[in-house]
Scaffold this motif. Structure first.
Motif, PDB file in Angstrom:
ATOM      1  N   SER A 154       3.000  -1.833   4.288  1.00 56.79           N
ATOM      2  CA  SER A 154       2.549  -0.445   4.225  1.00 56.79           C
ATOM      3  C   SER A 154       3.578   0.436   4.916  1.00 56.79           C
ATOM      4  O   SER A 154       3.721   0.388   6.139  1.00 56.79           O
ATOM      5  CB  SER A 154       1.187  -0.293   4.900  1.00 56.79           C
ATOM      6  OG  SER A 154       0.805   1.063   4.961  1.00 56.79           O
TER       7      SER A 154
ATOM      8  N   ASP B 212      -7.735   4.543  -4.250  1.00 53.42           N
ATOM      9  CA  ASP B 212      -7.680   4.744  -2.808  1.00 53.42           C
ATOM     10  C   ASP B 212      -7.858   3.388  -2.126  1.00 53.42           C
ATOM     11  O   ASP B 212      -8.889   2.728  -2.290  1.00 53.42           O
ATOM     12  CB  ASP B 212      -8.795   5.700  -2.379  1.00 53.42           C
ATOM     13  CG  ASP B 212      -8.724   6.071  -0.905  1.00 53.42           C
ATOM     14  OD1 ASP B 212      -8.208   5.277  -0.087  1.00 53.42           O
ATOM     15  OD2 ASP B 212      -9.216   7.164  -0.555  1.00 53.42           O
ATOM     16  N   PHE B 213      -6.860   2.955  -1.386  1.00 50.94           N
ATOM     17  CA  PHE B 213      -6.898   1.641  -0.745  1.00 50.94           C
ATOM     18  C   PHE B 213      -8.135   1.460   0.120  1.00 50.94           C
ATOM     19  O   PHE B 213      -8.723   0.372   0.171  1.00 50.94           O
ATOM     20  CB  PHE B 213      -5.644   1.436   0.105  1.00 50.94           C
ATOM     21  CG  PHE B 213      -5.702   0.232   1.012  1.00 50.94           C
ATOM     22  CD1 PHE B 213      -5.622  -1.045   0.483  1.00 50.94           C
ATOM     23  CD2 PHE B 213      -5.845   0.383   2.387  1.00 50.94           C
ATOM     24  CE1 PHE B 213      -5.689  -2.164   1.312  1.00 50.94           C
ATOM     25  CE2 PHE B 213      -5.913  -0.725   3.220  1.00 50.94           C
ATOM     26  CZ  PHE B 213      -5.824  -2.000   2.679  1.00 50.94           C
TER      27      PHE B 213
ATOM     28  N   TYR C  78     -11.215   1.017  -2.599  1.00 52.21           N
ATOM     29  CA  TYR C  78     -11.165   0.136  -3.759  1.00 52.21           C
ATOM     30  C   TYR C  78     -11.589  -1.291  -3.398  1.00 52.21           C
ATOM     31  O   TYR C  78     -11.180  -1.838  -2.366  1.00 52.21           O
ATOM     32  CB  TYR C  78      -9.747   0.107  -4.330  1.00 52.21           C
ATOM     33  CG  TYR C  78      -9.626  -0.683  -5.617  1.00 52.21           C
ATOM     34  CD1 TYR C  78     -10.071  -0.164  -6.822  1.00 52.21           C
ATOM     35  CD2 TYR C  78      -9.070  -1.964  -5.603  1.00 52.21           C
ATOM     36  CE1 TYR C  78      -9.966  -0.880  -8.004  1.00 52.21           C
ATOM     37  CE2 TYR C  78      -8.954  -2.686  -6.783  1.00 52.21           C
ATOM     38  CZ  TYR C  78      -9.396  -2.143  -7.976  1.00 52.21           C
ATOM     39  OH  TYR C  78      -9.295  -2.856  -9.139  1.00 52.21           O
TER      40      TYR C  78
ATOM     41  N   ILE D 196      -0.839  -0.761  -4.697  1.00 53.23           N
ATOM     42  CA  ILE D 196      -1.983   0.148  -4.842  1.00 53.23           C
ATOM     43  C   ILE D 196      -1.595   1.524  -4.325  1.00 53.23           C
ATOM     44  O   ILE D 196      -1.023   1.649  -3.232  1.00 53.23           O
ATOM     45  CB  ILE D 196      -3.233  -0.405  -4.115  1.00 53.23           C
ATOM     46  CG1 ILE D 196      -4.427   0.530  -4.332  1.00 53.23           C
ATOM     47  CG2 ILE D 196      -2.981  -0.655  -2.629  1.00 53.23           C
ATOM     48  CD1 ILE D 196      -5.761  -0.094  -3.916  1.00 53.23           C
ATOM     49  N   ASP D 197      -1.885   2.542  -5.119  1.00 58.32           N
ATOM     50  CA  ASP D 197      -1.458   3.897  -4.776  1.00 58.32           C
ATOM     51  C   ASP D 197      -2.362   4.891  -5.489  1.00 58.32           C
ATOM     52  O   ASP D 197      -2.791   4.644  -6.617  1.00 58.32           O
ATOM     53  CB  ASP D 197      -0.009   4.128  -5.206  1.00 58.32           C
ATOM     54  CG  ASP D 197       0.657   5.262  -4.449  1.00 58.32           C
ATOM     55  OD1 ASP D 197      -0.023   6.263  -4.153  1.00 58.32           O
ATOM     56  OD2 ASP D 197       1.850   5.161  -4.162  1.00 58.32           O
TER      57      ASP D 197
ATOM     58  N   ILE E 187       0.855  -1.183   0.000  1.00 57.63           N
ATOM     59  CA  ILE E 187       0.000   0.000   0.000  1.00 57.63           C
ATOM     60  C   ILE E 187       0.892   1.235   0.000  1.00 57.63           C
ATOM     61  O   ILE E 187       1.729   1.402   0.884  1.00 57.63           O
ATOM     62  CB  ILE E 187      -0.908   0.014   1.242  1.00 57.63           C
ATOM     63  CG1 ILE E 187      -1.703  -1.291   1.350  1.00 57.63           C
ATOM     64  CG2 ILE E 187      -1.845   1.211   1.224  1.00 57.63           C
ATOM     65  CD1 ILE E 187      -2.247  -1.553   2.735  1.00 57.63           C
TER      66      ILE E 187
ATOM     67  N   LEU F 160     -11.172  -4.958  -3.779  1.00 56.61           N
ATOM     68  CA  LEU F 160     -10.186  -5.939  -4.224  1.00 56.61           C
ATOM     69  C   LEU F 160     -10.813  -7.299  -4.516  1.00 56.61           C
ATOM     70  O   LEU F 160     -10.099  -8.289  -4.717  1.00 56.61           O
ATOM     71  CB  LEU F 160      -9.068  -6.082  -3.185  1.00 56.61           C
ATOM     72  CG  LEU F 160      -8.068  -4.913  -3.191  1.00 56.61           C
ATOM     73  CD1 LEU F 160      -7.325  -4.812  -1.873  1.00 56.61           C
ATOM     74  CD2 LEU F 160      -7.095  -5.049  -4.341  1.00 56.61           C
TER      75      LEU F 160
END
Length: 249
Positions: free
Chosen positions: A93, A77-78, A81, A49-50, A28, A83
């Motif tokens: 992270s 946006d983590f 989003y 993810i970014d 992340i 998944l």
């Protein structure tokens, strides 16, 4: 050879020592993807993810083809989003959680995305007494105390929590120069929302300064003796940053 901030090199060395080779990982907030490019060598595949879409995409496009085949980039946006029920053996992270207003929700989401016995690796800024101008500049909500971060993780169902106070005394010294640099160069960038400041933070030094020549004297090879020396202090609460390893129960 590109310039990398000494604090990042201290952090990267320790993370590479403690991460457990497995099948899949999620990172992340991967920034310039340097850590992901190293971590992927310990896994079969990875996802990053970014929401720093433009900068991160530029870095991703230039990755070697064999890395791109095994590393998936998601621009989102983590916290929002979907998944699609994916699970990971490891989630990493680095210096992200302090940018999240509700950090309990952040950790709970990570817990849900980990497989049973999966590994979590976090890095966060340490000690409230170290709060300074640069924290505000890059959009931090907080710094963490050791007991505080342990409680957050335990409440979310993590166990085998190990907290390293990394980089002492060198990153503590560098911190004073970082604060001075921020005050002198980025006064005009302290405006805007925390989200905007967070988006800038991952690329602030590399994008706004010409430090490439420093790579000749500050790199993973020249810093290696200092990194080894700093390991002596990892179990003491002296550093200005924490690296945390934990396991999902």
């Amino acid at each position: 050879m590109k310039y990398q901030h000494p604090r990042y090199l201290f952090r990267k060395f320790l993370i590479m020592r403690i991460v457990k080779p497995q099948n899949s990982f999620l990172e992340i907030g991967p920034g310039d993807l340097d850590l992901a490019m190293n971590i992927i060598n310990k896994f079969n595949n990875g996802t990053v993810i970014d929401f720093n879409s433009i900068e991160t995409q530029k870095k991703y496009i230039n990755l070697p083809e064999n890395i791109q085949r095994r590393l998936t980039l998601i621009i989102a946006d983590f916290m929002k989003y979907d998944l699609k029920n994916r699970k990971f053996n490891c989630i990493i992270s680095c210096d992200v959680m302090e940018h999240i207003e509700n950090d309990d929700n952040f950790i709970n989401r990570i817990h849900n995305l980990l497989m049973d016995n999966g590994q979590l690796i976090l890095s966060v800024p340490a000690r409230k007494k170290y709060w300074a101008y640069d924290d505000e500049l890059v959009g931090h909500y907080r710094r963490y105390e050791k007991d505080e971060i342990k409680t957050i993780l335990e409440n979310s169902g993590f166990s085998k929590i190990k907290i390293y106070s990394y980089g002492y005394p060198f990153t503590n010294i560098i911190r004073y120069f970082r604060i001075k640099f921020a005050k002198n160069k980025y006064q005009e960038k302290s405006n805007g929302s925390k989200r905007k400041r967070s988006q800038r933070s991952a690329f602030l030094v590399n994008k706004e300064t010409n430090f490439k020549f420093l790579a000749l004297i500050i790199n993973k090879y020249t810093l290696f003796p200092f990194i080894l020396f700093s390991l002596i202090f990892n179990n003491l609460n002296l550093g200005e940053g924490y690296i945390i390893a934990a396991q999902k129960e």
